[in-house]
Scaffold this motif. Structure first.
Motif, short mmCIF file in Angstrom:
data_model
loop_
_atom_site.label_atom_id
_atom_site.label_comp_id
_atom_site.label_asym_id
_atom_site.label_seq_id
_atom_site.Cartn_x
_atom_site.Cartn_y
_atom_site.Cartn_z
N ALA A 320 0.86 -1.24 -0.16
CA ALA A 320 -0.09 0.23 -0.20
C ALA A 320 1.15 1.18 0.10
N LEU A 321 2.13 0.81 0.76
CA LEU A 321 2.54 2.22 0.67
C LEU A 321 2.87 2.49 -0.20
N ALA A 322 3.77 1.55 -1.33
CA ALA A 322 4.02 1.56 -3.03
C ALA A 322 3.25 2.14 -3.65
N ASP A 323 2.19 1.36 -2.93
CA ASP A 323 0.99 2.45 -4.16
C ASP A 323 0.88 4.09 -3.67
N GLU A 324 0.88 4.41 -2.48
CA GLU A 324 1.02 5.44 -2.72
C GLU A 324 1.87 7.05 -2.58
N LEU A 325 3.27 5.80 -2.92
CA LEU A 325 4.16 7.08 -2.86
C LEU A 325 4.48 7.31 -4.50
N ARG A 326 3.45 6.05 -5.50
CA ARG A 326 3.58 6.22 -6.60
C ARG A 326 2.57 7.98 -7.06
N GLU A 327 1.36 7.46 -5.69
CA GLU A 327 0.23 8.18 -7.00
C GLU A 327 0.99 9.84 -6.52
N ARG A 328 1.45 10.08 -4.76
CA ARG A 328 1.76 11.21 -5.18
C ARG A 328 3.75 11.89 -6.26
N ARG A 329 3.77 10.06 -6.01
CA ARG A 329 4.82 11.15 -7.45
C ARG A 329 3.98 11.37 -9.00
N ASP A 330 3.05 10.79 -8.71
CA ASP A 330 2.25 11.24 -10.10
C ASP A 330 1.44 12.38 -10.34
N ARG A 331 0.99 12.40 -8.84
CA ARG A 331 0.38 13.64 -8.34
C ARG A 331 1.48 15.14 -8.91
N LEU A 332 2.82 14.35 -8.39
CA LEU A 332 3.99 15.59 -8.70
C LEU A 332 4.15 16.09 -10.28
N GLU A 333 3.76 14.76 -10.96
CA GLU A 333 4.03 14.72 -11.94
C GLU A 333 3.39 15.74 -13.14
N ALA A 334 1.94 16.07 -12.46
CA ALA A 334 0.36 16.70 -12.79
C ALA A 334 0.75 17.72 -13.05
N GLY A 335 1.85 18.24 -11.33
CA GLY A 335 2.12 19.44 -11.13
C GLY A 335 1.27 20.73 -11.47
N GLU A 336 1.11 21.45 -12.36
CA GLU A 336 0.39 22.75 -12.46
C GLU A 336 -0.80 22.21 -13.15
N GLU A 337 -1.11 21.46 -13.39
CA GLU A 337 -2.23 21.24 -14.36
C GLU A 337 -3.00 20.80 -13.59
N GLY A 338 -3.23 19.84 -12.36
CA GLY A 338 -3.60 19.01 -11.15
C GLY A 338 -4.55 20.10 -10.52
#
Length: 551
Positions: A320-338
């Motif tokens: 679950a931690l791996a999924d959470e960190l991966r989502e955080r990285r994805d949100r960071l990559e989405a950046g200003e768009e999100g």
């Protein structure tokens, strides 16, 4: 509605039981007879401070029991506080104060806090007097009173407010998360790569630990199993010796029947021993393992537990931690768009709230004008001709906006021509304040306040036509709710549907206060006394008759 009040050992009241009905009830008596004691007793039941000074001298404790026909919703309030009740059942509130100052509260014979009694009291009874600093005099409640007077539904504004705040909270959370994630980007990339490489699975640690335990146990018993196989089926084992014995018995068995039976028994034993040997061999094969498997499982456990310690989670939570960190990285990559999408959502929610609040403010302004006109119409008959009343509506600063809108509402008065407006409690004198409260209550009669209202000497300092006007308005208000009025005015007393007389009596040793309900003739005498004083004249009785007839 208050239906009964039972008082024991409160100040000068030794024992008193009163019943109340709907409409206008009046309480009269000479000055100092103890009318305030009666109100203090009711206040005690409704959560007022439990002062030991209320306990009658010589008594161990004082108690007050108030019985109500409760309005709808009281049962839900009690349920929220862990008490049992039904809306259809009478509500019995009891308060006990000991001479040493301790107090206890009960609702339907269930222990209740003073705070709960106060909340119940605020819903059941309104008490208005010259020194009342609650209810209509508290600006914090004026906005709600205006909304109820105009029957404004604020639910839409509240929903828009909560949607806006939720959108703002999501935006703030996303910004904080991206800011934090940006600072830790290198660590985040490393952690995700590391966890993806490990590829933990839920329940994996337990599976590995159990398998390792079995292999370690198998290693310990492998030698015993090998020895057991040799003992059963080895070249010098039990089965080999039984076969040798069987060959001997086979040659000599014909010589005696017992030897034949012995040979049969030995044959059976060889079969069972052979079966036992097969089972042991099968178990030995099943428990056999490759030592490299044990090493691999131990290494995997070490890696899982080490990673869990590193991230301060349980091994089963690594996936679950791996999924959470991966989502955080994805949100960071989405950046200003999100962030841009969340900003747009927050702006839209704010615009909806502003529109709903503006519409509510417009409706309040219109309602304020109607209320001002209604109150103004009540002032001249109450000898407040020069007074002016207004409902002020002012915008709140943005940090004070809320689910009830953006307005601050306050009732203000000016008692003399040219005088500035100010808060009710600061501008009006004692008698004026009582009459302003009455005018407001009449104007707000349909706002649906407490089912029981008490006015304490609202007619003090007035008489004649003003007292008659007060009586007429109290009578009108009593068609909307139960009213109890402490009065010195015969004009008001004559309007009562029920008349209670409060009086002191002294037996030469102890002074006591008593209350009794008057019948028609007694009521006539009391009103006549209020008109003429100590000596009741026939003229006063005739005037009392006229007041009662015209009431």
């Amino acid at each position: 509605m208050l239906t009964a009040l039972s008082i024991r050992d409160v100040v000068l009241i030794e024992a008193l039981d009163l019943d109340f009905g709907p409409g206008l009830g009046v309480l009269t008596g000479e000055t100092g007879a103890g009318k305030s004691i009666l109100l203090d007793a009711l206040g005690l039941a409704l959560g007022a401070r439990g002062d030991s000074g209320l306990v009658r001298h010589g008594a161990a404790q004082a108690s007050v029991t108030a019985t109500f026909d409760p309005p709808a919703g009281i049962a839900a309030l009690l349920d929220d506080n862990g008490l049992e009740a039904e809306d259809s059942e009478p509500l019995i509130i009891r308060r006990v104060v000991k001479a040493d100052g301790g107090s206890r509260g009960f609702v339907n014979n269930q222990p209740a806090s003073a705070a709960l009694l106060r909340e119940l009291g605020s819903r059941l009874v309104e008490i208005h007097g010259q020194h009342d600093d609650r209810g209509l005099l508290n600006p914090r409640g004026h906005r709600a009173l205006l909304d109820t007077f105009a029957r404004l539904d604020t639910a839409g504004v509240a929903a828009a407010w909560h949607d806006w705040r939720a959108a703002e909270a999501s935006l703030a959370s996303a910004r904080d998360e991206i800011e934090t994630a940006a600072r830790d980007r290198e660590w985040l990339d490393h952690a995700v790569t590391e966890l993806d490489s490990l590829a933990p699975e839920p329940g994996e640690e337990e599976t590995l630990a159990e398998r390792r335990r079995i292999m370690q146990r198998s290693e310990k018993i492998a030698e015993d199993l090998n020895a057991l196989v040799d003992a059963l089926d080895g070249s010098d084992g039990a089965l080999a010796r039984m076969r040798q014995a069987a060959r001997i018995l086979d040659r000599i068995a014909p010589d005696h029947p017992a030897l034949t039976e012995a040979l049969a028994a030995l044959d059976r034993a060889m079969v069972e021993t052979g079966n036992a040997g097969d089972q042991v061999s099968e178990a030995s094969r099943a428990l056999a393992f490759d030592p490299r498997d044990l090493e691999q499982d131990e290494a995997r456990l070490f890696d899982l537990r080490g990673m869990a310690r590193k991230h301060r989670v349980q091994p089963d939570d690594l996936a679950a931690l791996a999924d959470e960190l991966r989502e955080r990285r994805d949100r960071l990559e989405a950046g200003e768009e999100g962030i841009a999408a969340l900003e747009q959502r927050a702006r839209a929610a704010r615009d909806l709230y502003l529109a709903a609040a503006a519409s509510l403010s417009t409706a309040r302004a219109a309602a304020a004008e109607r209320l001002d006109v209604a109150v103004a119409g009540e002032l001249p008959p109450l000898k407040l001709d020069a007074a002016r009343f207004r409902t002020t509506i002012a915008p709140l600063p943005e940090d004070l906006w809320g689910p009830a809108g953006q307005d601050r509402v306050e009732f203000e008065i000016a008692t003399n021509p040219g005088a500035p407006f100010g808060a009710l409690i600061k501008i009006a004198s004692g008698g004026e304040l009582s009459r302003f409260i009455l005018a407001l209550k009449v104007a707000l009669a349909e706002e649906g306040g407490a089912a029981t209202m008490i006015f304490d000497e609202i007619d003090r300092g007035v008489g004649g036509a003003v007292a008659s006007a007060i009586g007429e308005r109290l009578h009108r208000l009593a068609t909307q709710a139960q009213l109890l009025v402490v009065t010195h005015s015969p004009q008001v007393a004559a309007r009562g549907a029920a008349h209670l007389l409060i009086a002191k009596r002294n037996d030469g040793i102890v002074t006591r206060t008593g209350v009794r309900q008057l019948d028609n003739s007694e009521r006539r005498e009391e009103i006549a006394r209020m008109l003429s004083g100590a000596t009741i004249t026939d003229e006063a009785r005739a005037q009392a008759d006229r007041l009662i007839e015209t009431a």
